[in-house]
Design an enzyme around this catalytic site. Sequence first.
Site, PDB file in Angstrom:
ATOM      1  CD  GLN A  84      -9.723  17.060  14.708  1.00 47.51           C
ATOM      2  OE1 GLN A  84      -8.824  16.449  15.285  1.00 47.51           O
ATOM      3  NE2 GLN A  84      -9.751  18.381  14.631  1.00 47.51           N
ATOM      4  CB  VAL A  93      -1.951  11.593  14.754  1.00 43.81           C
ATOM      5  CG1 VAL A  93      -1.297  10.224  14.966  1.00 43.81           C
ATOM      6  CG2 VAL A  93      -1.115  12.677  15.417  1.00 43.81           C
ATOM      7  CG  HIS A  95      -3.648   5.494  15.687  1.00 44.50           C
ATOM      8  ND1 HIS A  95      -2.620   4.947  16.413  1.00 44.50           N
ATOM      9  CD2 HIS A  95      -4.749   4.757  15.992  1.00 44.50           C
ATOM     10  CE1 HIS A  95      -3.073   3.921  17.132  1.00 44.50           C
ATOM     11  NE2 HIS A  95      -4.363   3.800  16.887  1.00 44.50           N
ATOM     12  CG  HIS A  97      -6.853  10.775  17.565  1.00 43.41           C
ATOM     13  ND1 HIS A  97      -6.329  10.667  16.289  1.00 43.41           N
ATOM     14  CD2 HIS A  97      -6.880  12.097  17.840  1.00 43.41           C
ATOM     15  CE1 HIS A  97      -6.044  11.871  15.816  1.00 43.41           C
ATOM     16  NE2 HIS A  97      -6.378  12.763  16.741  1.00 43.41           N
ATOM     17  CG  HIS A  99     -10.040  15.063  20.135  1.00 44.12           C
ATOM     18  ND1 HIS A  99      -8.843  15.596  20.560  1.00 44.12           N
ATOM     19  CD2 HIS A  99      -9.919  14.881  18.801  1.00 44.12           C
ATOM     20  CE1 HIS A  99      -8.043  15.740  19.515  1.00 44.12           C
ATOM     21  NE2 HIS A  99      -8.666  15.314  18.435  1.00 44.12           N
TER      22      HIS A  99
END
Lengths: 150, 150
Positions: A84, A93, A95, A97, A99
């Site tokens: 996302q 968040v 940063h 990332h 998933h």
Amino acid sequence: MTFSFGSFISLTGDEVFHSTRLSFAFVNLKPVVPGHVLVCPRRVVKRYAELSFKEITDLFKTVQEVGIVIEREFKATSLTFCIQDGPDSGQTVDHVHVHIIPRKKGDYENSDEVYTELAKHDKDGRPSRSLEEMAKEASWLSTFFRLEGR
Amino acid sequence: MTFSFGSFISLTGDEVFHSTRLSFAFVNLKPVVPGHVLVCPRRVVKRYAELSFKEITDLFKTVQEVGIVIEREFKATSLTFCIQDGPDSGQTVDHVHVHIIPRKKGDYENSDEVYTELAKHDKDGRPSRSLEEMAKEASWLSTFFRLEGR
């Protein structure tokens, strides 16, 4: 050793189970299914467009290595990978990332309900897992990796 | 020049708007929103675990380049990146492909409805776009890239 996830969260070996020179992988406070983990670049960068070539290379090699272990150890048959990227994609968040979600036949009535769960997982009021539970999982998963960067 | 998407689909410059030594990017028959495109490794490989280090590197650098153009040209503010890796994750073509979906504030009532749309997009009975429409979009998008591999 600690790792920053966004500006406000510090992670340690209680959550982080694998790290490389430029990336790290950690277990989830509210996994949508068992084995749902996250992989990040070490540098706190909000958007995918900001990553350097070396960071991209390291990040997605790490995603591959972690995906193979997660699929095998959680006895899954498939994986969902998802980023996302930006506030209007559901990113919560700041940063980057990735998933990684292990998938099995029939894990959801409709295979893509996993995304609805993903959307809710850090917003709903479900209780978070205990740190003990997360540390136990991270410790177990770390045995499948050589922790180069630690 | 043609590119294979899975074992049964051949794509040409009518759909492919960017290619590198190991990857290519193409427009979608049934985009979930305008600007929803796909990026693939050139080699027909079913699972992410099968990709070589060089293929991973090239694929995700290409994803970054394409994402930047798509977000800007479709006047979006965020991106959703997604890989359905294996049959139990909703993968319908046996060839690793990264979905890139431009996102905007309010594009869906709930931001993550995009995944429900993604789940349906190649299964429901909606009419596909015309080849003319796809070719026009691919031709326009190709102007933003140097087509190294063609």
